[in-house]
Design a protein around this motif. Sequence first.
Motif, short mmCIF file in Angstrom:
data_model
loop_
_atom_site.label_atom_id
_atom_site.label_comp_id
_atom_site.label_asym_id
_atom_site.label_seq_id
_atom_site.Cartn_x
_atom_site.Cartn_y
_atom_site.Cartn_z
N TYR A 123 52.50 -33.11 -11.51
CA TYR A 123 51.27 -32.67 -12.19
C TYR A 123 51.51 -32.34 -13.66
O TYR A 123 50.65 -32.61 -14.50
CB TYR A 123 50.62 -31.51 -11.43
CG TYR A 123 50.01 -32.01 -10.14
CD1 TYR A 123 48.73 -32.53 -10.12
CD2 TYR A 123 50.75 -32.04 -8.97
CE1 TYR A 123 48.18 -33.05 -8.96
CE2 TYR A 123 50.21 -32.56 -7.80
CZ TYR A 123 48.93 -33.07 -7.80
OH TYR A 123 48.41 -33.60 -6.65
N VAL A 124 52.68 -31.80 -13.99
CA VAL A 124 52.96 -31.45 -15.40
C VAL A 124 53.41 -32.68 -16.17
O VAL A 124 52.83 -33.03 -17.20
CB VAL A 124 54.00 -30.31 -15.49
CG1 VAL A 124 54.44 -30.08 -16.93
CG2 VAL A 124 53.43 -29.01 -14.90
N LEU B 15 50.84 -36.08 -14.92
CA LEU B 15 49.44 -36.02 -15.29
C LEU B 15 49.21 -35.28 -16.60
O LEU B 15 48.10 -35.30 -17.14
CB LEU B 15 48.61 -35.37 -14.18
CG LEU B 15 48.66 -36.07 -12.82
CD1 LEU B 15 47.70 -35.40 -11.85
CD2 LEU B 15 48.35 -37.54 -12.94
N TRP C 238 49.25 -32.02 -17.05
CA TRP C 238 48.53 -30.77 -16.84
C TRP C 238 49.38 -29.59 -17.28
O TRP C 238 50.61 -29.63 -17.22
CB TRP C 238 48.15 -30.61 -15.38
CG TRP C 238 47.08 -31.53 -14.90
CD1 TRP C 238 46.55 -32.62 -15.55
CD2 TRP C 238 46.43 -31.47 -13.64
NE1 TRP C 238 45.61 -33.23 -14.78
CE2 TRP C 238 45.51 -32.54 -13.59
CE3 TRP C 238 46.52 -30.63 -12.56
CZ2 TRP C 238 44.68 -32.77 -12.49
CZ3 TRP C 238 45.71 -30.86 -11.46
CH2 TRP C 238 44.80 -31.92 -11.44
N THR C 239 48.73 -28.50 -17.67
CA THR C 239 49.39 -27.27 -18.08
C THR C 239 49.16 -26.21 -17.00
O THR C 239 48.01 -25.92 -16.66
CB THR C 239 48.81 -26.77 -19.41
OG1 THR C 239 49.00 -27.79 -20.39
CG2 THR C 239 49.49 -25.49 -19.86
N PHE D 296 46.87 -24.53 -11.42
CA PHE D 296 46.32 -25.33 -12.49
C PHE D 296 44.81 -25.10 -12.56
O PHE D 296 44.13 -25.20 -11.53
CB PHE D 296 46.56 -26.83 -12.25
CG PHE D 296 48.01 -27.22 -12.21
CD1 PHE D 296 48.69 -27.49 -13.39
CD2 PHE D 296 48.68 -27.31 -11.01
CE1 PHE D 296 50.03 -27.85 -13.36
CE2 PHE D 296 50.02 -27.67 -10.96
CZ PHE D 296 50.70 -27.93 -12.14
N ILE E 185 41.44 -26.51 -13.02
CA ILE E 185 40.98 -27.89 -12.93
C ILE E 185 39.52 -28.06 -13.33
O ILE E 185 39.07 -29.20 -13.50
CB ILE E 185 41.22 -28.49 -11.53
CG1 ILE E 185 40.52 -27.68 -10.44
CG2 ILE E 185 42.72 -28.59 -11.25
CD1 ILE E 185 40.55 -28.33 -9.07
N HIS F 5 39.40 -38.34 -9.24
CA HIS F 5 39.26 -38.18 -10.69
C HIS F 5 38.59 -39.43 -11.22
O HIS F 5 39.09 -40.54 -11.02
CB HIS F 5 40.65 -37.99 -11.31
CG HIS F 5 40.62 -37.78 -12.79
ND1 HIS F 5 40.18 -36.60 -13.35
CD2 HIS F 5 40.97 -38.58 -13.82
CE1 HIS F 5 40.27 -36.69 -14.67
NE2 HIS F 5 40.74 -37.89 -14.98
#
Length: 143
Positions: free
Chosen positions: A22-23, A26, A28-29, A41, A43, A77
């Motif tokens: 995910y980090v 994708l 993401w933070t 996360f 979202i 998504h």
Amino acid sequence: MEQQVHFLTLATADLDAARRFYVEGLGWTPLLDVPGEIVFFQIAPGTVLAFFEAAQFAQDLGTGPARPEVSGLTLAHNVGDRDAVRALTDRMAAAGGTVLTAPEEGAFGGVFHALVRDPNGVVWEIGHNPGWSVAPDGTVRLS
């Protein structure tokens, strides 16, 4: 009760693999990251997705050491075009995801999509559906 869900928590057998997917995959933070325990996360406004280390998840539920399984669940998504479906599918695969369905025409409503399983078994549908949109206030419009 209001028609809202604020947390989605999924058990994960490999928290490090989930974090990496995910980090790094994708981009993401994490909202909060507790190594060896859980990573959150943000979202959507008011909604958080969490990956909880499986043994601790089971303990939290009071079910003992058995690994809980996720079944009958996909996360989706929607992206802006077909090329974005292809690009994100490739990025997810490079980050440890398994492509279950390569980008293709879907069976329903003009969607172009792919299915990718993350390292913990969660299946993502990456799709372009020109009939779906998200308004600036976050309201999803289905047509």
